[in-house]
Design a protein around this motif. Structure first.
Motif, PDB file in Angstrom:
ATOM      1  N   VAL A  74     -18.014  19.020  13.095  1.00 36.66           N
ATOM      2  CA  VAL A  74     -17.700  18.843  11.673  1.00 36.66           C
ATOM      3  C   VAL A  74     -16.206  19.009  11.439  1.00 36.66           C
ATOM      4  CG1 VAL A  74     -18.000  19.880   9.400  1.00 36.66           C
ATOM      5  CG2 VAL A  74     -19.963  19.468  10.817  1.00 36.66           C
ATOM      6  N   ILE A  75     -15.628  20.016  12.094  1.00 37.44           N
ATOM      7  CA  ILE A  75     -14.193  20.241  11.892  1.00 37.44           C
ATOM      8  C   ILE A  75     -13.394  19.070  12.445  1.00 37.44           C
ATOM      9  CG2 ILE A  75     -12.261  21.672  12.640  1.00 37.44           C
ATOM     10  CD1 ILE A  75     -14.083  24.064  12.269  1.00 37.44           C
ATOM     11  N   ALA A  76     -13.829  18.550  13.606  1.00 39.27           N
ATOM     12  CA  ALA A  76     -13.111  17.404  14.175  1.00 39.27           C
ATOM     13  C   ALA A  76     -13.137  16.223  13.222  1.00 39.27           C
ATOM     14  CB  ALA A  76     -13.727  17.017  15.512  1.00 39.27           C
ATOM     15  N   THR A  77     -14.329  15.966  12.640  1.00 41.45           N
ATOM     16  CA  THR A  77     -14.447  14.837  11.718  1.00 41.45           C
ATOM     17  C   THR A  77     -13.587  15.046  10.481  1.00 41.45           C
ATOM     18  OG1 THR A  77     -16.627  14.231  12.418  1.00 41.45           O
ATOM     19  CG2 THR A  77     -16.044  13.654  10.200  1.00 41.45           C
ATOM     20  N   LEU A  78     -13.687  16.250   9.896  1.00 41.98           N
ATOM     21  CA  LEU A  78     -12.930  16.511   8.664  1.00 41.98           C
ATOM     22  C   LEU A  78     -11.439  16.395   8.923  1.00 41.98           C
ATOM     23  CD1 LEU A  78     -14.783  19.437   6.940  1.00 41.98           C
ATOM     24  CD2 LEU A  78     -14.687  17.071   6.259  1.00 41.98           C
ATOM     25  N   ASN A  79     -11.021  16.962  10.044  1.00 46.60           N
ATOM     26  CA  ASN A  79      -9.623  16.917  10.443  1.00 46.60           C
ATOM     27  C   ASN A  79      -9.131  15.479  10.498  1.00 46.60           C
ATOM     28  OD1 ASN A  79      -7.241  17.124  11.783  1.00 46.60           O
ATOM     29  ND2 ASN A  79      -8.089  17.962  13.664  1.00 46.60           N
ATOM     30  N   ARG A  80      -9.871  14.665  11.242  1.00 48.03           N
ATOM     31  CA  ARG A  80      -9.498  13.265  11.433  1.00 48.03           C
ATOM     32  C   ARG A  80      -9.480  12.541  10.092  1.00 48.03           C
ATOM     33  NH1 ARG A  80     -13.642  12.105  15.055  1.00 48.03           N
ATOM     34  NH2 ARG A  80     -12.361  13.218  16.534  1.00 48.03           N
ATOM     35  N   PHE A  81     -10.540  12.783   9.326  1.00 49.43           N
ATOM     36  CA  PHE A  81     -10.657  12.038   8.086  1.00 49.43           C
ATOM     37  C   PHE A  81      -9.561  12.412   7.093  1.00 49.43           C
ATOM     38  CE2 PHE A  81     -12.292  11.105   3.894  1.00 49.43           C
ATOM     39  CZ  PHE A  81     -12.552   9.766   4.065  1.00 49.43           C
ATOM     40  N   PHE A  82      -9.283  13.716   6.975  1.00 47.41           N
ATOM     41  CA  PHE A  82      -8.290  14.105   5.976  1.00 47.41           C
ATOM     42  C   PHE A  82      -6.894  13.663   6.366  1.00 47.41           C
ATOM     43  CE2 PHE A  82     -11.486  16.961   4.198  1.00 47.41           C
ATOM     44  CZ  PHE A  82     -11.325  16.627   2.883  1.00 47.41           C
ATOM     45  N   VAL A  83      -6.579  13.735   7.656  1.00 51.06           N
ATOM     46  CA  VAL A  83      -5.267  13.250   8.085  1.00 51.06           C
ATOM     47  C   VAL A  83      -5.129  11.774   7.730  1.00 51.06           C
ATOM     48  CG1 VAL A  83      -3.845  12.730  10.077  1.00 51.06           C
ATOM     49  CG2 VAL A  83      -4.932  14.944   9.898  1.00 51.06           C
ATOM     50  N   ALA A  84      -6.179  10.987   8.083  1.00 50.73           N
ATOM     51  CA  ALA A  84      -6.104   9.547   7.850  1.00 50.73           C
ATOM     52  C   ALA A  84      -6.051   9.239   6.363  1.00 50.73           C
ATOM     53  CB  ALA A  84      -7.305   8.862   8.485  1.00 50.73           C
ATOM     54  N   PHE A  85      -6.881   9.950   5.606  1.00 50.32           N
ATOM     55  CA  PHE A  85      -6.956   9.665   4.171  1.00 50.32           C
ATOM     56  C   PHE A  85      -5.642  10.048   3.487  1.00 50.32           C
ATOM     57  CE2 PHE A  85      -8.860  10.294  -0.119  1.00 50.32           C
ATOM     58  CZ  PHE A  85      -9.338   9.010  -0.245  1.00 50.32           C
ATOM     59  N   ALA A  86      -5.081  11.202   3.901  1.00 57.44           N
ATOM     60  CA  ALA A  86      -3.803  11.606   3.324  1.00 57.44           C
ATOM     61  C   ALA A  86      -2.733  10.574   3.650  1.00 57.44           C
ATOM     62  CB  ALA A  86      -3.398  12.975   3.860  1.00 57.44           C
ATOM     63  N   MET A  87      -2.757  10.052   4.884  1.00 55.37           N
ATOM     64  CA  MET A  87      -1.785   9.036   5.254  1.00 55.37           C
ATOM     65  C   MET A  87      -1.956   7.796   4.385  1.00 55.37           C
ATOM     66  SD  MET A  87      -1.176   9.029   9.276  1.00 55.37           S
ATOM     67  CE  MET A  87      -1.225   7.306   9.632  1.00 55.37           C
ATOM     68  N   ALA A  88      -3.214   7.388   4.193  1.00 55.91           N
ATOM     69  CA  ALA A  88      -3.466   6.202   3.372  1.00 55.91           C
ATOM     70  C   ALA A  88      -2.934   6.412   1.967  1.00 55.91           C
ATOM     71  CB  ALA A  88      -4.959   5.896   3.334  1.00 55.91           C
ATOM     72  N   VAL A  89      -3.194   7.618   1.412  1.00 55.29           N
ATOM     73  CA  VAL A  89      -2.746   7.887   0.043  1.00 55.29           C
ATOM     74  C   VAL A  89      -1.223   7.880  -0.027  1.00 55.29           C
ATOM     75  CG1 VAL A  89      -2.689   9.628  -1.762  1.00 55.29           C
ATOM     76  CG2 VAL A  89      -4.798   9.169  -0.569  1.00 55.29           C
ATOM     77  N   ILE A  90      -0.599   8.558   0.951  1.00 54.61           N
ATOM     78  CA  ILE A  90       0.860   8.659   0.931  1.00 54.61           C
ATOM     79  C   ILE A  90       1.496   7.285   1.064  1.00 54.61           C
ATOM     80  CG2 ILE A  90       2.834   9.497   2.263  1.00 54.61           C
ATOM     81  CD1 ILE A  90       1.138  11.968   2.889  1.00 54.61           C
ATOM     82  N   LEU A  91       0.895   6.406   1.881  1.00 51.17           N
ATOM     83  CA  LEU A  91       1.454   5.068   2.027  1.00 51.17           C
ATOM     84  C   LEU A  91       1.139   4.196   0.823  1.00 51.17           C
ATOM     85  CD1 LEU A  91       0.692   4.211   5.738  1.00 51.17           C
ATOM     86  CD2 LEU A  91       2.900   4.650   4.718  1.00 51.17           C
ATOM     87  N   ALA A  92      -0.106   4.313   0.329  1.00 53.34           N
ATOM     88  CA  ALA A  92      -0.559   3.352  -0.679  1.00 53.34           C
ATOM     89  C   ALA A  92       0.115   3.589  -2.028  1.00 53.34           C
ATOM     90  CB  ALA A  92      -2.070   3.422  -0.841  1.00 53.34           C
ATOM     91  N   ILE A  93       0.386   4.861  -2.389  1.00 49.24           N
ATOM     92  CA  ILE A  93       0.913   5.105  -3.731  1.00 49.24           C
ATOM     93  C   ILE A  93       2.298   4.493  -3.914  1.00 49.24           C
ATOM     94  CG2 ILE A  93       1.688   6.922  -5.305  1.00 49.24           C
ATOM     95  CD1 ILE A  93      -0.768   8.482  -4.550  1.00 49.24           C
ATOM     96  N   PRO A  94       3.281   4.810  -3.041  1.00 48.06           N
ATOM     97  CA  PRO A  94       4.589   4.175  -3.280  1.00 48.06           C
ATOM     98  C   PRO A  94       4.562   2.650  -3.142  1.00 48.06           C
ATOM     99  CG  PRO A  94       4.675   5.678  -1.406  1.00 48.06           C
ATOM    100  CD  PRO A  94       3.321   5.749  -1.936  1.00 48.06           C
ATOM    101  N   PHE A  95       3.870   2.161  -2.117  1.00 48.60           N
ATOM    102  CA  PHE A  95       3.838   0.703  -1.938  1.00 48.60           C
ATOM    103  C   PHE A  95       3.141   0.030  -3.105  1.00 48.60           C
ATOM    104  CE2 PHE A  95       4.580   1.471   2.661  1.00 48.60           C
ATOM    105  CZ  PHE A  95       5.695   0.660   2.765  1.00 48.60           C
ATOM    106  N   GLY A  96       2.058   0.665  -3.564  1.00 44.63           N
ATOM    107  CA  GLY A  96       1.330   0.099  -4.706  1.00 44.63           C
ATOM    108  C   GLY A  96       2.213   0.056  -5.934  1.00 44.63           C
ATOM    109  N   ILE A  97       2.978   1.148  -6.148  1.00 41.66           N
ATOM    110  CA  ILE A  97       3.834   1.178  -7.332  1.00 41.66           C
ATOM    111  C   ILE A  97       4.916   0.107  -7.220  1.00 41.66           C
ATOM    112  CG2 ILE A  97       5.563   2.558  -8.540  1.00 41.66           C
ATOM    113  CD1 ILE A  97       3.816   4.994  -7.934  1.00 41.66           C
ATOM    114  N   ILE A  98       5.514  -0.010  -6.021  1.00 40.59           N
ATOM    115  CA  ILE A  98       6.571  -1.014  -5.857  1.00 40.59           C
ATOM    116  C   ILE A  98       6.012  -2.417  -6.057  1.00 40.59           C
ATOM    117  CG2 ILE A  98       8.169  -2.043  -4.206  1.00 40.59           C
ATOM    118  CD1 ILE A  98       8.426   0.771  -2.975  1.00 40.59           C
ATOM    119  N   ALA A  99       4.876  -2.693  -5.377  1.00 37.89           N
ATOM    120  CA  ALA A  99       4.313  -4.036  -5.476  1.00 37.89           C
ATOM    121  C   ALA A  99       3.808  -4.317  -6.877  1.00 37.89           C
ATOM    122  CB  ALA A  99       3.185  -4.206  -4.465  1.00 37.89           C
TER     123      ALA A  99
END
Lengths: 277, 335
Positions: free
Chosen positions: B141-166
């Protein structure tokens, strides 16, 4: 490289000369893609990136021709399309009547919704192993998983559509002495159709995603299996070709569904322009 | 003022999410170190339940049935007694679940179902208990949560500025939109083989593919939210002498926030789906891997239940965020 470069020049020239006949969006799209391909080809040609990591468009085209000649591509696409047609079709056939039933009878929905919400959260690829044990190897588990993946978006959209029926329409039919059946046919179904069509498009997106991952996990044919096999042979060109083919099929079917949605919702504008998976 | 509070709340939300993620990542690393899990996980005997490290008593099915019946009776009595404080919806949900489990167990008890394909609730509970005591469930469970939160945080961090610019610059949007619409149609699992070659088997391809899956819904929702800003609001600010930044902060961001949360929910559901298929293909730890242990029906079902529960919890918290920040008239199309 030369071809894409000259095509780029050609497109720009065409844009300048035929300004009015050339839509701006189309122009930009073509230019963006051509730039992308040229850069990709150049980076391979100048040895910036190794061919084991990325493959050049020419290699991909060559692979495409090879696979077309041998007939592998045809067989794999046919198998994938057959699965999506059966799975997605079954999803639609099951989801619409059930959605209308549960949307129409609120009491029934209240009892089912806690269980349905729980089952909805299981990603379909997770059910794949269970489906393999239950139905054996072969077509049935894949079709089952695709059906499951495309069922819930359509089902929920249908319920939403049925519930959005305006009460006035219902009441008018009831006042005129119509039965429940009349309400269903003349008020509920027509007002649910736009929502159902949106659900079908989302359901297709998910079904297509699930199809590919099912073929990656436990496939012996199909486009997902083709790229998985190519990955094992470090055959990047085929991987890219497979990705392109998957993408193109997805775009074509989504386009057809979009046209269908437009046709069915021609009297009620304002559907979803953006569609998520 | 309200806009400032809202934006600061969103930023806090994201910062807390990221710090939470890094905490989980740290904890996950610690668990791996402590357990020193064998590399060859397919042959891990404890996974298959072959090694009985600890003998754990199975719950007798009759006790379970009795317990469930008592719960059923208790729920009905509680409804009768505290009629007003007990919402109808919660009652029905509870009843539906109890009846469902009761019939499930009874079907096994009367041998209507066999244990090769489907597991009885008592078997699943037994497996659950066993795995918790062995420490394997926590690890997965910890491995999954770890992986998922890292990936999701990355997606959010990338998507918000790019989304705002675009979203703000129409020129860029026109350039990018056609290509993106095409790329969006590639299902993320299809990119997985390419990523496995690129990064090797392990965390990197899985995280990348989940990021990719979660990125587009968030990105497109933000663009959509920004495009749905009412022109009159922008014009009012401009008329009153506000700068471009004022328009951005006071008109465009507030109207994009509800869409952002809708996007987060959509991105979560896609990312979660992709996570499970990525774990099935490329990785040897995580709940998606538990589910891959074929021919052990209780274990597979335990994995399914855990996936469901984690998914529901995250989805619920995002739904709460959406309701908190979102305007009430916005329709949500959750997939």
């Amino acid at each position: 490289m030369l071809i894409t470069g000259s095509l780029m020049v050609l497109v720009i020239v065409a844009k300048v000369t035929l300004k009015e006949y050339f839509a701006k969006h189309l122009f930009l799209a073509i230019l963006a893609w051509l730039t992308f391909f040229t850069l990709m080809e150049m980076s391979i040609y100048l040895n910036v990136i190794k061919t084991i990591l990325l493959s050049s468009p020419t290699a991909v085209l060559w692979k495409l021709q090879y696979h077309l000649d041998k007939g592998y591509l045809l067989i794999n696409s046919a198998h994938s399309l057959q699965r999506i047609v059966f799975g997605f079709g079954l999803g639609i056939i099951l989801a619409i009547p059930f959605g209308i039933l549960f949307g129409f009878f609120n009491k029934l929905y209240e009892w089912i919704s806690p269980l349905a919400n729980f089952i909805r959260m299981v990603p379909p690829p997770a059910i794949m192993p269970f489906a393999i044990i239950a139905f054996g190897l072969g077509e049935i588990p894949k079709i089952f998983v695709i059906t499951l993946g495309s069922f819930f978006p359509i089902f929920l959209a249908t319920i939403r559509g049925v519930r959005e029926t305006e009460t006035i329409h219902r009441e008018v039919i009831e006042t005129m002495g119509g039965s429940n059946m009349d309400v269903l046919v003349h008020a509920v179904i027509p007002s649910a159709i736009p929502s159902i069509m949106t659900g079908i498009r989302i359901g297709f997106g998910i079904g297509w995603l699930v199809l590919i991952s099912a073929e990656l996990i436990g496939g012996d044919s199909g486009l997902g299996f083709m790229i998985q096999g190519a990955r094992m042979r470090l055959d990047m060109a085929t991987v890219f070709m497979g990705m392109g083919i998957i993408c193109i099929f997805g775009v074509i079917i989504d386009f057809a569904l979009k046209k269908m949605e437009r046709y069915f919702t021609r009297r009620k504008r304002g559907g979803a322009d953006y569609i998520y998976y | 003022m309200r806009a400032a509070i809202n934006s600061s709340l969103v930023i806090t939300f994201i910062v807390v999410g990221i710090s939470f993620t890094s905490h989980i990542a740290y904890a996950g690393q610690e668990t791996f170190d402590n357990l020193s899990a064998p590399v060859d996980t397919w042959k891990r005997p404890v996974e298959r339940g072959l090694v009985s490290g600890a003998t754990i008593q199975k719950i007798p099915p009759l006790n379970f049935i009795l317990f469930m019946s008592v719960l059923l009776g208790g729920a009905i009595v509680a409804k009768k007694v505290f009629g007003k404080n007990f919402s109808q919806k919660a009652f029905i949900g509870l009843m539906a679940w109890i009846i469902f489990f009761l019939f499930w167990e009874l079907a096994f008890h009367y041998r209507l179902l066999t244990t090769t394909l489907i597991a009885a609730p008592t078997d699943i509970l037994w497996k659950f208990n066993f795995h918790i005591q062995q420490g394997y469930l926590q690890m997965h469970v910890i491995a999954t949560l770890n992986r998922f939160f890292v990936a999701f945080a990355m997606a959010v961090i990338l998507a918000i500025p790019f989304g705002i610019i675009a979203g703000i610059s129409n020129k860029l949007y026109e350039w990018v939109a056609p290509s993106l619409n095409f790329l969006r149609m590639i299902p993320p699992p299809a990119i997985l083989p390419f990523l496995i070659i690129l990064f090797g088997i392990g965390e990197a391809p899985a995280i990348f593919v989940i990021t990719l899956g979660a990125f587009f819904p968030i990105f497109i929702s933000i663009i959509r939210g920004i495009h749905s800003t009412e022109t009159s609001h922008c014009e009012v600010i401009e008329t009153l002498g506000g700068s471009k930044i004022d328009v951005l902060v006071h008109a465009i961001f507030p109207s994009a926030i509800p869409a952002l949360f809708t996007g987060l929910r959509l991105g979560f559901s896609v990312g979660w789906l992709v996570l499970i298929s990525a774990e099935a293909v490329a990785i040897d730890r995580g709940v998606g891997f538990i589910v891959q242990s074929k021919f052990d029906a209780p274990l597979v079902f335990m994995g399914l239940v855990i996936i469901c529960v984690i998914g529901l919890v995250i989805d619920f918290s995002l739904k709460w965020g959406e309701r908190f920040f979102g305007s009430p008239n916005r329709e949500t199309m959750a997939v």
